[in-house]
Design a protein around this motif. Structure first.
Motif, PDB file in Angstrom:
ATOM      1  N   ILE A 255      -6.355  -7.473  -6.000  1.00  0.00           N
ATOM      2  CA  ILE A 255      -6.747  -6.209  -5.916  1.00  0.00           C
ATOM      3  C   ILE A 255      -5.730  -5.165  -6.387  1.00  0.00           C
TER       4      ILE A 255
ATOM      5  N   ASN B 244      -2.871  -7.633  -3.012  1.00  0.00           N
ATOM      6  CA  ASN B 244      -3.413  -6.326  -2.886  1.00  0.00           C
ATOM      7  C   ASN B 244      -2.367  -5.231  -3.182  1.00  0.00           C
TER       8      ASN B 244
ATOM      9  N   ASN C 254       0.716  -1.244   0.010  1.00  0.00           N
ATOM     10  CA  ASN C 254       0.091  -0.151   0.173  1.00  0.00           C
ATOM     11  C   ASN C 254       0.804   1.183  -0.091  1.00  0.00           C
TER      12      ASN C 254
ATOM     13  N   THR D  12      -2.329  -1.427  -3.748  1.00  0.00           N
ATOM     14  CA  THR D  12      -3.184  -0.137  -3.979  1.00  0.00           C
ATOM     15  C   THR D  12      -2.141   1.161  -3.762  1.00  0.00           C
TER      16      THR D  12
HETATM   17  C1  LIG Z   1      -6.508  -3.487  -0.155  1.00  0.00           C
HETATM   18  O1  LIG Z   1      -5.401  -2.525   0.443  1.00  0.00           O
HETATM   19  C2  LIG Z   1      -5.957  -1.265   0.773  1.00  0.00           C
HETATM   20  C3  LIG Z   1      -4.857  -0.286   1.335  1.00  0.00           C
HETATM   21  O2  LIG Z   1      -4.495  -0.930   2.374  1.00  0.00           O
HETATM   22  C4  LIG Z   1      -7.195  -1.576   1.828  1.00  0.00           C
HETATM   23  O3  LIG Z   1      -7.594  -0.260   2.088  1.00  0.00           O
HETATM   24  C5  LIG Z   1      -8.327  -2.451   1.324  1.00  0.00           C
HETATM   25  O4  LIG Z   1      -9.471  -2.515   2.180  1.00  0.00           O
HETATM   26  C6  LIG Z   1      -7.520  -3.801   0.904  1.00  0.00           C
HETATM   27  N1  LIG Z   1      -8.635  -4.527   0.019  1.00  0.00           N
HETATM   28  C7  LIG Z   1      -8.872  -5.713   0.679  1.00  0.00           C
HETATM   29  C8  LIG Z   1     -10.144  -6.456   0.052  1.00  0.00           C
HETATM   30  O5  LIG Z   1      -8.290  -6.225   1.732  1.00  0.00           O
END
Ligand SMILES: *[C@@H]1O[C@H](CO)[C@@H](O)[C@H](O)[C@H]1NC(C)=O
Ligand SMILES: *[C@@H]1O[C@H](CO)[C@@H](O)[C@H](O)[C@H]1NC(C)=O
Ligand SMILES: *[C@@H]1O[C@H](CO)[C@@H](O)[C@H](O)[C@H]1NC(C)=O
Length: 367
Positions: free
Chosen positions: A333, A309, A287, A311
Motif C-alpha cells: 500500500i 503500508n 505513516n 502512507t
Molecule cells: C495503511 O495505513 C494508513 C495510515 O495508517 C491507514 O489509514 C490504512 O487503513 C492502512 N491500510 C491498510 C489496508 O491497512
C-alpha cells in the motif's frame, strides 16, 4: 512516617477482615472459611474483594453474584495459584474481569491482593483512578485498566509499581502531562493512547526499555524527543498519530533498527522525510500522512524489503521516486495523494502549494 502509616492501615484492614469473616460464619456461609493463621493472604483477598463488591454499582452480568463466602478462589474472575514464595498453599494470583460490564471504583482495599501478577479489567465502566494502595502489589506484572472511565492526572502510583512490565491505561479520560519517571521504569509496553493527555513527551523517552509505545489520540505537543534513538535495541512499534507534535521527525529515528511500525500521522510535523528512514530494515508500516512535510519521498524507504503500508498523503511533498509508484504493483500500500507532486492524482491546490513552498524550510513552521 509514610511506610508505617501504610502498614498500620493494612493491619486495620486485617482486623476488619477477621471480624467480617466471623460475622460471615455465623451468618450465611456454608463452607468453612480458611483459617486466618494458616493463610492470611486469602483472608486479605476476601476483605479486598468484598470491599470491591460493595462499591460496584452496576453488574448486569451478575459477575459478583458468585462473590459470596470465603472461598475467594471460586469467585468469578478471581484466579488462584501457589505463590512464588511458597509461603502458602495458594493465593489470589490474578484478576481477570475484562468485558464484565461492571461499574464502580477501585477501593483502597485492592492493595491487599499482594500476590496478584495480573490485573485485567479492560472494557468496563470503572471511574475514579488507580488508588495509591496499588503500590503494595509488588508482584504485579500486567496492569490493564484500558477502556474504562478513569480520569484525573496520570495515575502516579504506577511509578511505584516497579514489577509492572505491561502498562495499559488506554481509552480512559486521563489528562495532563506524562511524568518523566514513566520512561525510567523497566516496562515492555506502554499504552496511554486515546486519553486526554497533553504537554510534551518528557525528553527522557529514550531511557524507556519498551518494545511498544502508543501515544496516539491525545493532545501531546512539542517535539518528538531526540533521545528516541536510544531505544534502538528494543523498540518495535511506536505510535504518535493524531496529536499536535511539531518540529521535524527527529534524525535519530534512523537508528531504530528493530522498528516495525512508525506512525507519526496527523500532527504538525514539518521539514523533510529523511532518506535515512530507509535504513530501518524491519520497517513494515510507515505513516506520515497529514503533516507539513516537504521535499522528495525517498526511494530508500520505498525499497525497504518488509514494507506493507507507506502512507504519506496530505503533506507538501514535491516529488516521488518511481520506486514508490511501483509499490502497489508489488502488493504494498502506497498513498501519496494530496501533495504538491506534478502529475499525481488529487494534488493540493496550486495556490496552497505555492504559499507553503515559498516559506523557508524549517523545523519551526507554525501553521
Ligand atoms: C495503511 O495505513 C494508513 C495510515 O495508517 C491507514 O489509514 C490504512 O487503513 C492502512 N491500510 C491498510 C489496508 O491497512
Ligand atoms: C447472581 O448469581 C448468584 C450466584 O451465581 C445467584 O445465586 C443469583 O440468583 C444471581 N442473581 C441474579 C439476579 O441473577
Ligand atoms: C521481514 O519479515 C520477515 C517475516 O515477516 C522476517 O523474518 C524478517 O526478519 C523481516 N526483516 C527483514 C529485514 O527482512
Amino acid at each position: 512516617m509514610r511506610g508505617g502509616g501504610k502498614a498500620s492501615g493494612l493491619l486495620r484492614l486485617q482486623l476488619i477482615s477477621l471480624s467480617s469473616v466471623l460475622f460471615c460464619r455465623i451468618g450465611l456461609s456454608t463452607t468453612p472459611p480458611p483459617n486466618p493463621t494458616e493463610n492470611p493472604s486469602l483472608q486479605n483477598a476476601f476483605v479486598a474483594l468484598q470491599a470491591w463488591k460493595k462499591v460496584i454499582t452496576s453488574d448486569p452480568k451478575n459477575v459478583t453474584g458468585s462473590w459470596v463466602g470465603t472461598d475467594v478462589c471460586s469467585y468469578q474472575g478471581v484466579f488462584c495459584s501457589p505463590p512464588p514464595d511458597a509461603k502458602f498453599g495458594k493465593v489470589v494470583s490474578g484478576i481477570g474481569l475484562n468485558h464484565a460490564q461492571l461499574a464502580g471504583v477501585f477501593p483502597m482495599e485492592l492493595g491487599l491482593l499482594t500476590y496478584i501478577a495480573i490485573f485485567h479489567v479492560n472494557s468496563n465502566y470503572f471511574q475514579g483512578t488507580i488508588p495509591s494502595s496499588f503500590s503494595s502489589l509488588t508482584l504485579l506484572f500486567e496492569l490493564d485498566v484500558s477502556n474504562n472511565l478513569l480520569a484525573g492526572g496520570f495515575p502516579s502510583v504506577v511509578l511505584e509499581m516497579t514489577s509492572i512490565k505491561y502498562l495499559d491505561i488506554r481509552f480512559n479520560h486521563f489528562e495532563g502531562p506524562l511524568p518523566g519517571g514513566l520512561f525510567g521504569m523497566p516496562l515492555d509496553a506502554i499504552f496511554v493512547n486515546d486519553n486526554n493527555f497533553d504537554g510534551i513527551i518528557p525528553s527522557n523517552l529514550g531511557d524507556s526499555s519498551v518494545s511498544v509505545a502508543n501515544f496516539a489520540n491525545n493532545q501531546f505537543q512539542g517535539a518528538i524527543p531526540n533521545s528516541i534513538g536510544k531505544m534502538a535495541t528494543t523498540l518495535n512499534e511506536i505510535l504518535f498519530i493524531n496529536n499536535k507534535f511539531s518540529g521535524c521527525i527527529p534524525q535519530p529515528v534512523a537508528s531504530l533498527n528493530q522498528l516495525n511500525v512508525l506512525d507519526v500521522g496527523t500532527n504538525k510535523l514539518s521539514g523533510l522525510l529523511s532518506d535515512s528512514i530507509g535504513l530501518l530494515k524491519d520497517l513494515s508500516i510507515l505513516n506520515v500522512a497529514n503533516n507539513f512535510l516537504t521535499g522528495i519521498i525517498p526511494s530508500s524507504i520505498c525499497s525497504l524489503p518488509n514494507l506493507t503500508n507507506f502512507t504519506c498523503s496530505n503533506n507538501y511533498f514535491i516529488n516521488v521516486s518511481p520506486t514508490c509508484l511501483s509499490l502497489p504493483s508489488a502488493g504494498v500500500i502506497f498513498d501519496d495523494i494530496g501533495n504538491c507532486i506534478p502529475n499525481q492524482p488529487l494534488p493540493r491546490l496550486l495556490k496552497q502549494c505555492l504559499t507553503f513552498l515559498l516559506q523557508p524550510l524549517s523545523c519551526l513552521l507554525t501553521i
